[in-house]
Design an enzyme around this catalytic site. Structure first.
Site, short mmCIF file in Angstrom:
data_model
loop_
_atom_site.label_atom_id
_atom_site.label_comp_id
_atom_site.label_asym_id
_atom_site.label_seq_id
_atom_site.Cartn_x
_atom_site.Cartn_y
_atom_site.Cartn_z
N GLY A 2 5.13 0.57 15.68
CA GLY A 2 3.97 1.25 16.25
C GLY A 2 3.01 1.74 15.19
O GLY A 2 3.20 1.51 13.99
N GLY A 48 2.15 3.90 12.89
CA GLY A 48 2.82 4.99 12.16
C GLY A 48 1.88 5.84 11.33
O GLY A 48 2.25 6.94 10.92
N LYS A 74 -6.99 4.65 9.65
CA LYS A 74 -5.68 4.37 9.05
C LYS A 74 -5.44 5.37 7.92
O LYS A 74 -6.25 5.49 7.00
CB LYS A 74 -5.66 2.94 8.50
CG LYS A 74 -4.31 2.52 7.91
CD LYS A 74 -4.37 1.06 7.50
CE LYS A 74 -3.05 0.60 6.89
NZ LYS A 74 -3.10 -0.83 6.50
N ASP A 90 5.15 8.85 5.89
CA ASP A 90 4.47 10.15 5.85
C ASP A 90 3.14 10.12 6.60
O ASP A 90 2.41 11.11 6.62
CB ASP A 90 4.25 10.60 4.41
CG ASP A 90 3.45 9.60 3.57
OD1 ASP A 90 2.81 8.70 4.15
OD2 ASP A 90 3.48 9.71 2.33
N GLY A 91 2.81 8.98 7.20
CA GLY A 91 1.59 8.89 7.98
C GLY A 91 0.32 8.74 7.16
O GLY A 91 -0.79 8.79 7.71
N ARG A 96 -11.14 1.32 10.44
CA ARG A 96 -11.10 -0.11 10.73
C ARG A 96 -11.68 -0.36 12.13
O ARG A 96 -11.62 0.49 13.00
CB ARG A 96 -9.67 -0.63 10.69
CG ARG A 96 -8.88 -0.14 9.50
CD ARG A 96 -7.57 -0.87 9.33
NE ARG A 96 -6.59 -0.63 10.40
CZ ARG A 96 -5.39 -1.20 10.42
NH1 ARG A 96 -5.03 -2.03 9.46
NH2 ARG A 96 -4.54 -0.95 11.40
N ASP A 134 4.53 -8.01 14.15
CA ASP A 134 3.75 -6.79 14.42
C ASP A 134 2.44 -6.77 13.64
O ASP A 134 1.59 -5.91 13.88
CB ASP A 134 4.58 -5.54 14.10
CG ASP A 134 5.14 -5.55 12.69
OD1 ASP A 134 6.00 -6.40 12.43
OD2 ASP A 134 4.74 -4.72 11.85
N ASN A 135 2.25 -7.72 12.73
CA ASN A 135 1.00 -7.85 11.98
C ASN A 135 0.23 -9.08 12.43
O ASN A 135 -0.61 -9.59 11.69
CB ASN A 135 1.29 -7.97 10.48
CG ASN A 135 1.89 -6.72 9.89
OD1 ASN A 135 1.70 -5.63 10.42
ND2 ASN A 135 2.64 -6.86 8.81
N ASP A 155 -4.16 -6.06 9.35
CA ASP A 155 -3.14 -5.35 8.57
C ASP A 155 -2.98 -5.92 7.17
O ASP A 155 -1.96 -6.55 6.84
CB ASP A 155 -1.80 -5.35 9.31
CG ASP A 155 -1.85 -4.52 10.58
OD1 ASP A 155 -2.81 -3.75 10.75
OD2 ASP A 155 -0.94 -4.63 11.40
#
Length: 485
Positions: A89, A91, A107, A119-120, A171, A249-250, A259
Site C-alpha cells: 500500500g 506507505g 510522496k 518511516d513514511g 506526483r 505493485d509498481n 514508482d
C-alpha cells in the site's frame, strides 16, 4: 488559476472503506521549495507564481488542504521479486484528489496504515531522482507519471549509513491503480467479485473510457493493457532504460512508468545490466524487462479470473511478445535512420549485430545514436570510434550498416531527418543526477532546475552543459543503486 481556486474531485471513496485510509500528512520541519514544474502547472491550470508563495509550501507539506480534497492512502498487494506479499500500500504517499484528469499524490508525507517497517518519509536524494526522471521520460515519448514540485526540509531520516534530509515530491498521474491493487481486491474475504468489478469499472473510467458500454469490457481492458505494456517495454528497451524494481505493485494499470526507485538509463551497453544492487539474481536486468512484464500480466490474469474469461486473457497474451518486438524494431530502425518495413529479417539482424557491437566495443549507448545522427560520411567514423574502448566490432557493424543504407537508397540527409526526432543529445544519467543531489544537499538547488530544463528539452543544445552530452565517465558507468535511491 490561484491555488485556492483549484477544486479537487474525490472518486475513491465509493470503495469499501477497508480498502483505503483517510488521513492527513505529517508535516516536515521548515520546508523550502527546491523546484516547481511549469509544464505540470499547465496540466492542472495552476498559475506559476502561486508555486513561489508560502501557501504552496504549506500545501505541499500537508498543512493546507485544497477545496474538495480529503487526503487518503490506498492499500494494495504485490509480487516483490516474484514472491507474493498480501498487503502493501501507500506507505509514504498520500492521495489528494484529482483535477483535469490528473490524480495528485504527495510522496514522503509521513506514516500511513500501510507503512509497515518504514518511516513514511522520502529523502531528498530519491525525491530529486523521481522529480527529474518523470519529466525526462515524458520528453522522450515514454508513458509516465509527471511531477509538479519538490520541497526540502530540516526533518532528517536515516538511510543506509547516512542521515539525509526529508523531502516531498508531488506526483501526478491519470491513475495510481496497479496490478497489485487487483491482487489485493481479488483476495478480499467478502465481496471479492463485487470489489473486482468495481475496481475494473474505475480503471476503465480513468484509463479506457471508450470501453464503458462495451460487451466483455473487462477482457478488453486487459487487452488494451497488454498492448500498452508491450509498447512501454519496447520504449524502455529502445532508450536503454532500466526500472530496477518491476514488482507487480509498481506496475500501472494505465500502462505508465510509475514508482521510480533504483532506475538507470544505460551508460555503456550491457544487455544483462542490473541497476538495483538488491536484485542479486538479475530478475529485473535490462534484458529481462519485457519478460518480467509478461509475467506480471499473467499475475493479473490470475486476479481477474473471477470476472473475466481466463482462457481469452491467456490467448491474448500470445500476441504480447510479437507486439513488443514490432514496436522495438520499428523504433530501433528509426534510431539508425532506416525503415524496418523495407528490409525484412535483414533489418532485424542489423539491430542484433549493432547491440553486440555496442556491448563488445564498450560504447556509451545513447551517445552512439546521437553521434550517428550527425555523421556526415562513412569515410570518417572518428566521432564515433574515438569514444569506443574497442573499435573493431563497430567497424564491422558499419560495413553491414552501409549495405543496409544502400539497399534502402538512404542518404545521410534522409537518415538525419529520421534520427533527429528520436535521438536526443541529452539523456539523464545517474552521475548527472548525483551531481545535482550533492549540490542540493548543500542547499544549492540550481543544478536540479537546470537538469529539469535539459530533461524537458533533450533535443536542444544546452551549450553550457555540453559535458553532459559526452560518454559517461567510466568510473560512474552502470553503477548499481539501492531501493532507497
Amino acid at each position: 488559476m490561484k491555488l485556492d481556486e483549484l477544486k479537487l474531485d474525490m472518486d475513491y471513496f465509493e470503495f469499501d472503506n477497508k480498502l483505503y485510509q483517510k488521513l492527513n500528512a505529517t508535516p516536515l520541519k521548515n520546508p523550502k521549495l527546491v523546484s516547481f514544474n511549469k509544464e505540470a502547472c499547465d496540466l492542472i491550470g495552476l498559475d506559476y507564481e502561486e508555486c513561489e508563495a508560502q501557501e504552496f509550501l504549506e500545501f505541499m507539506n500537508g498543512e493546507k488542504t485544497l477545496n474538495g480534497s480529503v487526503p487518503y492512502s490506498m492499500v494494495y498487494a504485490g509480487h516483490q521479486f516474484g514472491y507474493f506479499v498480501p498487503q502493501l500500500g501507500d506507505g509514504r504517499a498520500i492521495n489528494l484528489g484529482s483535477i483535469n484528469g490528473w490524480h495528485l499524490q504527495t510522496k514522503g508525507s509521513g506514516l500511513t496504515r500501510y507503512s509497515r517497517q518504514g518511516d513514511g518519509r522520502a529523502v531528498l536524494r530519491s525525491s530529486i531522482r523521481e522529480y527529474l526522471i518523470s519529466e525526462a521520460m515524458f520528453a522522450l515519448g515514454i508513458p509516465t507519471t509527471r511531477a509538479l514540485a519538490i520541497i526540502d526540509s530540516e526533518t532528517f531520516a536515516h538511510r543506509e549509513w547516512n542521515q539525509e534530509s526529508c523531502a516531498i515530491v508531488l506526483r501526478m498521474s491519470p491513475s495510481w491503480i496497479r496490478i497489485g491493487t487487483f491482487e489485493f481486491f481479488a483476495r478480499t474475504k467478502e465481496n471479492s467479485q463485487k470489489n473486482l468489478k468495481q475496481l475494473a469499472d474505475y480503471v476503465i473510467k480513468q484509463s479506457y473510457p471508450e470501453l464503458e458500454n462495451e460487451d466483455e469490457k473487462y477482457e478488453k481492458m486487459f487487452y488494451k493493457l497488454v498492448d500498452k505494456t508491450a509498447e512501454l517495454l519496447a520504449l524502455w528497451q529502445v532508450y536503454g532504460f532500466q526500472h530496477g524494481v518491476m514488482n507487480t505493485d509498481n506496475f500501472s494499470m494505465a500502462g505508465l512508468t510509475i514508482d521510480y526507485g533504483p532506475y538507470a538509463f544505460m551508460d555503456y551497453f550491457e544487455k544483462n545490466a542490473i541497476c538495483n544492487h538488491t536484485d542479486v539474481e538479475g530478475r529485473y536486468s535490462y534484458n529481462n524487462q519485457p519478460f518480467v512484464a509478461r509475467w506480471n500480466l499473467f499475475v493479473l490474469i490470475n486476479a481477474l479470473k473471477k470476472i473475466c474469461d481466463e482462457e481469452k486473457l491467456e490467448n491474448y497474451m500470445k500476441f504480447y511478445l510479437s507486439i513488443h518486438k514490432k514496436i522495438y524494431l520499428d523504433m530501433m530502425n528509426k534510431r539508425v535512420g532506416l525503415d524496418a518495413s523495407k528490409s525484412g529479417d535483414a533489418n532485424q539482424f542489423l539491430i542484433i549485430e549493432l547491440l553486440g557491437a555496442l556491448e563488445f566495443s564498450k560504447m556509451d549507448y545513447n551517445v552512439f545514436f546521437y553521434r550517428l545522427t550527425n555523421l556526415k560520411s562513412f569515410n570518417d567514423l572518428s566521432s564515433i570510434l574515438d569514444i569506443a574502448v574497442f573499435q573493431d566490432p563497430l567497424r564491422k557493424w558499419f560495413d553491414s550498416y552501409k549495405r543496409a543504407c544502400d539497399e534502402q537508397n538512404s542518404s545521410f540527409e534522409s537518415r538525419f531527418e529520421i534520427m533527429k526526432k528520436v535521438n536526443p543529445k541529452y539523456i539523464l544519467k545517474n552521475y548527472m543526477l548525483q551531481e545535482a543531489i550533492e549540490k542540493a544537499d548543500e542547499g544549492d538547488y540550481t543544478l536540479v532546475n537546470e537538469l529539469l530544463k535539459i530533461a524537458q528539452n533533450p533535443f536542444d543544445e544546452h551549450e553550457e552543459f555540453e559535458r553532459f552530452a559526452q560518454p559517461t565517465p567510466m568510473k560512474f558507468a552502470n553503477i548499481k543503486l539501492s531501493c532507497s535511491s
